[in-house]
Design a protein around this motif. Structure first.
Motif, PDB file in Angstrom:
ATOM      1  N   ARG A 156     -25.998  11.508  20.312  1.00 57.71           N
ATOM      2  CA  ARG A 156     -26.538  12.372  19.243  1.00 57.71           C
ATOM      3  C   ARG A 156     -27.538  13.367  19.807  1.00 57.71           C
ATOM      4  O   ARG A 156     -27.571  14.524  19.394  1.00 57.71           O
ATOM      5  CB  ARG A 156     -27.194  11.519  18.157  1.00 57.71           C
ATOM      6  CG  ARG A 156     -26.222  10.823  17.253  1.00 57.71           C
ATOM      7  CD  ARG A 156     -26.971  10.007  16.230  1.00 57.71           C
ATOM      8  NE  ARG A 156     -26.061   9.309  15.336  1.00 57.71           N
ATOM      9  CZ  ARG A 156     -26.427   8.312  14.563  1.00 57.71           C
ATOM     10  NH1 ARG A 156     -27.690   7.889  14.541  1.00 57.71           N
ATOM     11  NH2 ARG A 156     -25.543   7.729  13.780  1.00 57.71           N
ATOM     12  N   ARG A 157     -28.366  12.913  20.747  1.00 53.38           N
ATOM     13  CA  ARG A 157     -29.367  13.803  21.340  1.00 53.38           C
ATOM     14  C   ARG A 157     -28.722  14.936  22.142  1.00 53.38           C
ATOM     15  O   ARG A 157     -29.380  15.937  22.418  1.00 53.38           O
ATOM     16  CB  ARG A 157     -30.347  13.011  22.204  1.00 53.38           C
ATOM     17  CG  ARG A 157     -31.329  12.185  21.389  1.00 53.38           C
ATOM     18  CD  ARG A 157     -32.423  11.560  22.227  1.00 53.38           C
ATOM     19  NE  ARG A 157     -31.945  10.519  23.127  1.00 53.38           N
ATOM     20  CZ  ARG A 157     -31.666   9.267  22.769  1.00 53.38           C
ATOM     21  NH1 ARG A 157     -31.813   8.889  21.503  1.00 53.38           N
ATOM     22  NH2 ARG A 157     -31.256   8.389  23.656  1.00 53.38           N
ATOM     23  N   THR A 158     -27.453  14.791  22.503  1.00 52.29           N
ATOM     24  CA  THR A 158     -26.754  15.866  23.226  1.00 52.29           C
ATOM     25  C   THR A 158     -25.851  16.683  22.306  1.00 52.29           C
ATOM     26  O   THR A 158     -25.045  17.475  22.780  1.00 52.29           O
ATOM     27  CB  THR A 158     -25.904  15.301  24.393  1.00 52.29           C
ATOM     28  OG1 THR A 158     -24.792  14.583  23.860  1.00 52.29           O
ATOM     29  CG2 THR A 158     -26.725  14.442  25.315  1.00 52.29           C
ATOM     30  N   GLY A 159     -25.938  16.462  20.993  1.00 52.90           N
ATOM     31  CA  GLY A 159     -25.175  17.258  20.043  1.00 52.90           C
ATOM     32  C   GLY A 159     -23.867  16.656  19.583  1.00 52.90           C
ATOM     33  O   GLY A 159     -23.097  17.313  18.879  1.00 52.90           O
ATOM     34  N   GLY A 192     -27.189   6.885  20.059  1.00 54.87           N
ATOM     35  CA  GLY A 192     -28.413   7.681  20.038  1.00 54.87           C
ATOM     36  C   GLY A 192     -28.441   8.719  21.147  1.00 54.87           C
ATOM     37  O   GLY A 192     -28.820   9.879  20.927  1.00 54.87           O
ATOM     38  N   ALA A 193     -28.037   8.321  22.346  1.00 54.74           N
ATOM     39  CA  ALA A 193     -28.021   9.238  23.482  1.00 54.74           C
ATOM     40  C   ALA A 193     -27.021  10.374  23.254  1.00 54.74           C
ATOM     41  O   ALA A 193     -27.304  11.532  23.567  1.00 54.74           O
ATOM     42  CB  ALA A 193     -27.684   8.477  24.763  1.00 54.74           C
ATOM     43  N   ASP A 240     -21.741  14.190  17.243  1.00 54.77           N
ATOM     44  CA  ASP A 240     -21.827  13.452  15.979  1.00 54.77           C
ATOM     45  C   ASP A 240     -21.263  12.061  16.247  1.00 54.77           C
ATOM     46  O   ASP A 240     -20.050  11.909  16.450  1.00 54.77           O
ATOM     47  CB  ASP A 240     -21.015  14.169  14.903  1.00 54.77           C
ATOM     48  CG  ASP A 240     -21.059  13.459  13.560  1.00 54.77           C
ATOM     49  OD1 ASP A 240     -21.933  12.601  13.356  1.00 54.77           O
ATOM     50  OD2 ASP A 240     -20.195  13.763  12.717  1.00 54.77           O
ATOM     51  N   VAL A 243     -24.383  11.091  30.474  1.00 50.30           N
ATOM     52  CA  VAL A 243     -25.424  10.335  29.771  1.00 50.30           C
ATOM     53  C   VAL A 243     -25.702   9.015  30.499  1.00 50.30           C
ATOM     54  O   VAL A 243     -26.856   8.625  30.683  1.00 50.30           O
ATOM     55  CB  VAL A 243     -25.014  10.085  28.295  1.00 50.30           C
ATOM     56  CG1 VAL A 243     -25.829   8.985  27.660  1.00 50.30           C
ATOM     57  CG2 VAL A 243     -25.123  11.368  27.490  1.00 50.30           C
ATOM     58  N   TRP A 294     -27.649   2.279  21.636  1.00 45.60           N
ATOM     59  CA  TRP A 294     -28.249   3.174  22.622  1.00 45.60           C
ATOM     60  C   TRP A 294     -27.332   4.365  22.895  1.00 45.60           C
ATOM     61  O   TRP A 294     -27.777   5.514  22.902  1.00 45.60           O
ATOM     62  CB  TRP A 294     -28.546   2.416  23.925  1.00 45.60           C
ATOM     63  CG  TRP A 294     -28.959   3.352  25.009  1.00 45.60           C
ATOM     64  CD1 TRP A 294     -30.195   3.889  25.203  1.00 45.60           C
ATOM     65  CD2 TRP A 294     -28.096   3.923  26.004  1.00 45.60           C
ATOM     66  NE1 TRP A 294     -30.154   4.764  26.264  1.00 45.60           N
ATOM     67  CE2 TRP A 294     -28.884   4.793  26.768  1.00 45.60           C
ATOM     68  CE3 TRP A 294     -26.745   3.780  26.302  1.00 45.60           C
ATOM     69  CZ2 TRP A 294     -28.357   5.525  27.836  1.00 45.60           C
ATOM     70  CZ3 TRP A 294     -26.218   4.504  27.365  1.00 45.60           C
ATOM     71  CH2 TRP A 294     -27.030   5.359  28.117  1.00 45.60           C
TER      72      TRP A 294
END
Length: 133
Positions: free
Chosen positions: A40-43, A37-38, A45, A120, A34
């Motif tokens: 990654r959604r904020t940029g 993924g969270a 890597d 996050v 989780w």
């Protein structure tokens, strides 16, 4: 220096020992997936590395700085909510040998990734989010 970001939730598994666990406290697989993924959604890597004897390890890179990001949880052991407990997200910057010898590049509570992870966690509704240096 390792920075510890703590939070509390019952959203992730702290009660069912998986058949692939190397010991009875390797919780954090679902939390790691989780969190990666969270991030990654904020940029950021980020990727899951794998199970450790205390939880799970991940890697994240932000603005050219790479971090080891480990997660581990401790259940409150409540009969009516066995997954309720405290989670630790532990960060440490990857540093060169020279940086280690000179004391440069240490992880600090003001690192951008520390703030990003805390945000996050709060935005996801996890409670009692705190940063311990």
């Amino acid at each position: 220096m390792i920075i510890d970001i703590t939070c509390r939730t019952d959203r992730f598994n702290l009660s069912a020992v998986g058949p692939h666990f190397i010991n009875d406290c390797c919780f954090g697989e679902d939390f790691s997936r989780w969190l990666v993924g969270a991030l990654r959604r904020t940029g950021v890597d980020a990727s899951v590395i794998g199970m450790e004897d205390f939880g799970w390890s991940n890697q994240a890179t932000l603005d050219g700085t790479t971090y080891l990001v480990c997660v581990a949880g401790n259940s409150d052991a409540l009969a009516d909510n066995p997954d309720r407990g405290e989670w630790h997200v532990m960060l440490e910057r990857k540093r060169s040998l020279m940086q280690r010898l000179t004391g440069e590049g240490k992880t600090s509570a003001t690192d951008p990734l520390v703030r990003r992870i805390a945000r996050v966690l709060m935005e996801a509704g996890l409670v009692e989010v705190g940063v311990e240096a």
